[in-house]
Design a protein around this motif. Sequence first.
Motif, PDB file in Angstrom:
ATOM      1  N   VAL A  50       0.842  -1.199   0.000  1.00 17.36           N
ATOM      2  CA  VAL A  50       0.000   0.000   0.000  1.00 17.36           C
ATOM      3  C   VAL A  50       0.878   1.249   0.000  1.00 17.36           C
ATOM      4  CG1 VAL A  50      -1.661   1.341   1.354  1.00 17.36           C
ATOM      5  CG2 VAL A  50      -1.982  -1.119   1.081  1.00 17.36           C
ATOM      6  N   GLU A  51       1.919   1.250   0.807  1.00 15.02           N
ATOM      7  CA  GLU A  51       2.825   2.397   0.859  1.00 15.02           C
ATOM      8  C   GLU A  51       3.496   2.630  -0.497  1.00 15.02           C
ATOM      9  OE1 GLU A  51       6.683   4.041   3.373  1.00 15.02           O
ATOM     10  OE2 GLU A  51       5.966   2.004   3.723  1.00 15.02           O
ATOM     11  N   ASP A  52       3.915   1.553  -1.158  1.00 15.63           N
ATOM     12  CA  ASP A  52       4.530   1.663  -2.477  1.00 15.63           C
ATOM     13  C   ASP A  52       3.551   2.259  -3.488  1.00 15.63           C
ATOM     14  OD1 ASP A  52       6.894   0.462  -1.554  1.00 15.63           O
ATOM     15  OD2 ASP A  52       6.199  -1.546  -2.128  1.00 15.63           O
ATOM     16  N   ILE A  53       2.306   1.826  -3.426  1.00 17.69           N
ATOM     17  CA  ILE A  53       1.280   2.329  -4.349  1.00 17.69           C
ATOM     18  C   ILE A  53       1.092   3.827  -4.158  1.00 17.69           C
ATOM     19  CG2 ILE A  53      -1.185   2.252  -4.923  1.00 17.69           C
ATOM     20  CD1 ILE A  53      -1.012  -0.795  -4.140  1.00 17.69           C
ATOM     21  N   LEU A  54       1.009   4.257  -2.903  1.00 17.24           N
ATOM     22  CA  LEU A  54       0.829   5.684  -2.630  1.00 17.24           C
ATOM     23  C   LEU A  54       2.043   6.494  -3.079  1.00 17.24           C
ATOM     24  CD1 LEU A  54      -0.909   5.456   0.859  1.00 17.24           C
ATOM     25  CD2 LEU A  54      -1.975   5.815  -1.374  1.00 17.24           C
ATOM     26  N   ASN A  55       3.242   5.973  -2.849  1.00 15.00           N
ATOM     27  CA  ASN A  55       4.454   6.665  -3.297  1.00 15.00           C
ATOM     28  C   ASN A  55       4.520   6.739  -4.816  1.00 15.00           C
ATOM     29  OD1 ASN A  55       5.339   7.063  -0.666  1.00 15.00           O
ATOM     30  ND2 ASN A  55       6.539   5.182  -0.643  1.00 15.00           N
ATOM     31  N   LEU A  56       4.156   5.653  -5.475  1.00 20.13           N
ATOM     32  CA  LEU A  56       4.165   5.616  -6.938  1.00 20.13           C
ATOM     33  C   LEU A  56       3.111   6.551  -7.514  1.00 20.13           C
ATOM     34  CD1 LEU A  56       5.561   4.372  -9.339  1.00 20.13           C
ATOM     35  CD2 LEU A  56       4.076   2.390  -9.136  1.00 20.13           C
ATOM     36  N   ARG A  57       1.955   6.622  -6.888  1.00 22.44           N
ATOM     37  CA  ARG A  57       0.916   7.557  -7.331  1.00 22.44           C
ATOM     38  C   ARG A  57       1.422   8.993  -7.279  1.00 22.44           C
ATOM     39  NH1 ARG A  57      -4.746   5.438  -4.598  1.00 22.44           N
ATOM     40  NH2 ARG A  57      -5.032   3.669  -6.015  1.00 22.44           N
ATOM     41  N   GLU A  58       2.143   9.327  -6.206  1.00 23.71           N
ATOM     42  CA  GLU A  58       2.688  10.676  -6.068  1.00 23.71           C
ATOM     43  C   GLU A  58       3.657  10.990  -7.211  1.00 23.71           C
ATOM     44  OE1 GLU A  58       5.561  13.294  -3.087  1.00 23.71           O
ATOM     45  OE2 GLU A  58       5.224  11.173  -2.676  1.00 23.71           O
ATOM     46  N   ILE A  59       4.545  10.063  -7.504  1.00 21.17           N
ATOM     47  CA  ILE A  59       5.529  10.263  -8.574  1.00 21.17           C
ATOM     48  C   ILE A  59       4.834  10.411  -9.927  1.00 21.17           C
ATOM     49  CG2 ILE A  59       7.432   9.175  -9.838  1.00 21.17           C
ATOM     50  CD1 ILE A  59       8.104   7.752  -7.120  1.00 21.17           C
ATOM     51  N   LEU A  60       3.905   9.509 -10.219  1.00 20.13           N
ATOM     52  CA  LEU A  60       3.231   9.516 -11.521  1.00 20.13           C
ATOM     53  C   LEU A  60       2.335  10.738 -11.682  1.00 20.13           C
ATOM     54  CD1 LEU A  60       2.379   5.716 -11.796  1.00 20.13           C
ATOM     55  CD2 LEU A  60       4.279   6.949 -12.883  1.00 20.13           C
ATOM     56  N   ALA A  61       1.654  11.141 -10.607  1.00 26.89           N
ATOM     57  CA  ALA A  61       0.799  12.330 -10.675  1.00 26.89           C
ATOM     58  C   ALA A  61       1.635  13.588 -10.890  1.00 26.89           C
ATOM     59  CB  ALA A  61      -0.035  12.454  -9.402  1.00 26.89           C
ATOM     60  N   GLY A  62       2.749  13.686 -10.192  1.00 28.88           N
ATOM     61  CA  GLY A  62       3.640  14.830 -10.378  1.00 28.88           C
ATOM     62  C   GLY A  62       4.184  14.897 -11.786  1.00 28.88           C
ATOM     63  N   ALA A  63       4.580  13.748 -12.324  1.00 31.59           N
ATOM     64  CA  ALA A  63       5.109  13.702 -13.686  1.00 31.59           C
ATOM     65  C   ALA A  63       4.027  14.084 -14.696  1.00 31.59           C
ATOM     66  CB  ALA A  63       5.657  12.312 -13.987  1.00 31.59           C
ATOM     67  N   LYS A  64       2.837  13.563 -14.518  1.00 34.13           N
ATOM     68  CA  LYS A  64       1.750  13.879 -15.453  1.00 34.13           C
ATOM     69  C   LYS A  64       1.436  15.374 -15.426  1.00 34.13           C
ATOM     70  CE  LYS A  64      -2.933  12.873 -16.835  1.00 34.13           C
ATOM     71  NZ  LYS A  64      -4.245  12.493 -16.433  1.00 34.13           N
ATOM     72  N   PHE A  65       1.427  15.966 -14.236  1.00 34.97           N
ATOM     73  CA  PHE A  65       1.161  17.394 -14.124  1.00 34.97           C
ATOM     74  C   PHE A  65       2.206  18.207 -14.890  1.00 34.97           C
ATOM     75  CE2 PHE A  65       2.011  21.457 -12.051  1.00 34.97           C
ATOM     76  CZ  PHE A  65       0.786  22.074 -12.198  1.00 34.97           C
TER      77      PHE A  65
END
Length: 120
Positions: free
Chosen positions: A85-100
């Motif tokens: 779960v922690e990995d998923i949340l960290n990965l979401r942060e990275i991917l969302a930042g990159a997409k933005f």
Amino acid sequence: MICPLAHVEEIFSSTHGAVYQCSRKNCYWLEFQQTTTAFRISDFFLFKKRIDAIDVACMLGDSSRSADFEILMPFRTERCFILSVEDILNLREILAGAKFVIELNSEIKRILRSNAVLAI
């Protein structure tokens, strides 16, 4: 590992990883969990959608051992992600930042192009 001949630019980074754009191969590189994975542009956004679709609340509420991790193998990669779960949340942060940042750059280029046309 990123190709040493490639010209990469950092798109977004956090303490958990980073996303780079490679102009030589026209792809994105995801650096996460001490490994680097190359994605075609469309596959990168598809992978982000898959990560965003994971039901973290369901994982947290499920007491079975199989709910502790999510296993994903992105399309056209040799990488298998085993994510807590922690990995998923960290990965979401990275991917969302990159997409933005990617969308922001596209919008800036569009505005500059339209202003250049108006100036002519």
